[in-house]
Each structure stands twice: as structure tokens, then as C-alpha cells.
Design a protein around this motif. Sequence first.
Motif, short mmCIF file in Angstrom:
data_model
loop_
_atom_site.label_atom_id
_atom_site.label_comp_id
_atom_site.label_asym_id
_atom_site.label_seq_id
_atom_site.Cartn_x
_atom_site.Cartn_y
_atom_site.Cartn_z
N ALA A 258 10.89 -28.24 34.41
CA ALA A 258 11.64 -27.43 35.37
C ALA A 258 11.22 -25.96 35.34
CB ALA A 258 13.14 -27.55 35.09
N GLY A 259 10.33 -25.60 34.42
CA GLY A 259 9.88 -24.21 34.31
C GLY A 259 10.91 -23.31 33.65
N LEU A 260 11.70 -23.88 32.75
CA LEU A 260 12.78 -23.14 32.10
C LEU A 260 12.59 -23.12 30.58
CD1 LEU A 260 15.75 -24.73 34.08
CD2 LEU A 260 14.61 -22.54 34.53
N GLY A 261 13.31 -22.23 29.93
CA GLY A 261 13.31 -22.19 28.48
C GLY A 261 14.19 -23.28 27.90
N PHE A 262 13.96 -23.57 26.63
CA PHE A 262 14.71 -24.59 25.90
C PHE A 262 15.46 -23.94 24.74
CE2 PHE A 262 14.55 -27.35 22.06
CZ PHE A 262 15.52 -28.26 22.45
N TRP A 263 16.74 -24.26 24.62
CA TRP A 263 17.56 -23.75 23.53
C TRP A 263 18.01 -24.91 22.65
CZ3 TRP A 263 21.45 -20.76 27.08
CH2 TRP A 263 20.81 -19.67 27.67
N PRO A 264 17.59 -24.94 21.39
CA PRO A 264 18.05 -26.01 20.50
C PRO A 264 19.43 -25.73 19.93
CG PRO A 264 16.44 -24.63 19.38
CD PRO A 264 16.57 -24.11 20.79
N VAL A 265 20.32 -26.69 20.07
CA VAL A 265 21.63 -26.65 19.43
C VAL A 265 21.50 -27.58 18.23
CG1 VAL A 265 24.09 -27.12 19.68
CG2 VAL A 265 22.79 -26.20 21.62
N ARG A 266 21.52 -26.98 17.03
CA ARG A 266 21.15 -27.70 15.82
C ARG A 266 22.34 -28.16 15.00
NH1 ARG A 266 15.88 -27.01 13.81
NH2 ARG A 266 16.54 -28.99 12.89
N LYS A 267 22.09 -29.18 14.18
CA LYS A 267 23.06 -29.58 13.17
C LYS A 267 23.13 -28.46 12.14
CE LYS A 267 22.24 -34.46 13.89
NZ LYS A 267 21.66 -35.69 13.36
N ALA A 268 24.26 -28.36 11.47
CA ALA A 268 24.49 -27.28 10.51
C ALA A 268 23.43 -27.26 9.42
CB ALA A 268 25.87 -27.43 9.89
N GLY A 269 23.05 -26.04 9.04
CA GLY A 269 22.14 -25.85 7.93
C GLY A 269 20.67 -25.95 8.26
N LYS A 270 20.32 -26.07 9.52
CA LYS A 270 18.91 -26.23 9.92
C LYS A 270 18.28 -24.93 10.41
CE LYS A 270 19.05 -30.79 9.61
NZ LYS A 270 18.18 -31.64 8.88
N PHE B 250 17.18 -33.10 21.89
CA PHE B 250 15.94 -32.32 21.85
C PHE B 250 14.82 -33.05 22.57
CE2 PHE B 250 16.32 -29.92 17.52
CZ PHE B 250 17.48 -29.32 17.93
N MET B 251 14.73 -34.36 22.30
CA MET B 251 13.63 -35.17 22.83
C MET B 251 13.67 -35.25 24.35
SD MET B 251 13.84 -38.33 20.22
CE MET B 251 14.31 -38.05 18.54
N LEU B 252 14.83 -35.02 24.91
CA LEU B 252 15.01 -35.09 26.35
C LEU B 252 15.00 -33.70 26.99
CD1 LEU B 252 17.91 -37.65 26.10
CD2 LEU B 252 15.56 -38.17 26.83
N ALA B 253 15.70 -32.77 26.38
CA ALA B 253 15.88 -31.45 26.97
C ALA B 253 14.60 -30.62 26.96
CB ALA B 253 16.99 -30.70 26.25
N ALA B 254 13.84 -30.67 25.88
CA ALA B 254 12.64 -29.82 25.81
C ALA B 254 11.63 -30.18 26.90
CB ALA B 254 12.01 -29.90 24.42
N PRO B 255 11.26 -31.45 27.07
CA PRO B 255 10.32 -31.74 28.16
C PRO B 255 10.92 -31.52 29.55
CG PRO B 255 10.96 -33.78 27.05
CD PRO B 255 11.52 -32.64 26.26
N ALA B 256 12.23 -31.74 29.69
CA ALA B 256 12.86 -31.48 30.99
C ALA B 256 12.83 -29.99 31.31
CB ALA B 256 14.29 -32.01 31.00
N ALA B 257 13.09 -29.16 30.31
CA ALA B 257 13.04 -27.71 30.51
C ALA B 257 11.64 -27.28 30.92
CB ALA B 257 13.48 -26.99 29.24
N GLU B 258 10.65 -27.79 30.21
CA GLU B 258 9.27 -27.43 30.53
C GLU B 258 8.92 -27.85 31.95
OE1 GLU B 258 5.20 -27.69 31.31
OE2 GLU B 258 6.42 -29.49 31.04
#
Length: 185
Positions: A84-96, A74-82
Amino acid sequence: MSDLLVVPDAERVAATVVAGFRDVVDFPQPGVVFKDITPLLADARAFATVVEALAALARASGASAVAGIEARGFMLAAPAAERAGLGFWPVRKAGKLPAPVLRREYALEYGTAALELSAGTVGAGERVLVVDDVLATGGTARAACELLEEAGAQVVALAVLLELAPLGGRPRLGDRPVVALHTQT
């Protein structure tokens, strides 16, 4: 595709990655050497360097979104997506996540776990760059890719800061392209 995905200024980026990791022995359990990225995250220049490298990979891959694997992904993908002008999709641990979710169980080098994705997050045929901090055995990355593919996405590549090649994660990802900012052999 991975042959086409080249990290700009790769040697400098790799040196930044190496300097930004520290080993934590016997964490989260005896016999495991945890690769901690806290020093990299704490250094604004180093963090910006890897985020820009990941954003460049997202742009070069033709991704329409960037997915990050919880938690450090998350800490890497979210700012990289922003960046790059792209959306961010979180792949979460179970139950979150609130239901409904798609779920994929997988084996870790030290146990088992599951990942989830909010149902309806991904549109059919969307191209996604998957980001995580470390590729070790490949279980987490493979589960994330399978989950995204089940949702209808095309995984254009997996990008990681550090690949631990002796643990054999890359072959477990099949023909999915993998780009490591640094590979430890």
C-alpha cells in the motif's frame, strides 16, 4: 467507516482464508482450538491474495500506516503496508522492545498478556489500520488499538483474516470499525 471498507472480490478472498486455516486442537492448552495460518502462508497465491486484500483496505481507509500485532499480524501487516506504500508499526509482545515503550495489559481467552509499542513510533493524529490474523475474544485487538490510541494514533479500522463471531470480540472493540476477510459464525 467499516461500511465504506469493502474487500475487493470478497467471496474469493473469504474462500482463500477458509482454505488457508487449519485447526489445532488443545493448543496452546487443553480446550483451545488454535487457528493456524501456516497453510495460507505456505501457499504463495493465497498469501498474495490476502496481502492484496489488506493493502486495498489500507488504501481505502486512508491509513497513513499499518500496525501488525505480534506475531502473525506481522506476517500480514508488513507486506500489506509495503504494497500500500505505507509504513509498518510492530505492536510487540512484552519484553521484545528496548525501552522506552508504551505498554497495555489484557486478558486472553486462556490467560493474560501485555503488548508494547516503541515510544515515539506514532505521530499524533496518524491514521492506522491495525492487522491481525484472528479476532476471537477481542482482548488482543482491543489492547493494540488502545495502545496505538494512547500513542496518539487514530485507529481507522481493525482488519483480520478470520473473525470467530461466537467468541464476541467485535463488541469489545467499541465503535472501532472491524473488517474480517471471513467471519465464522
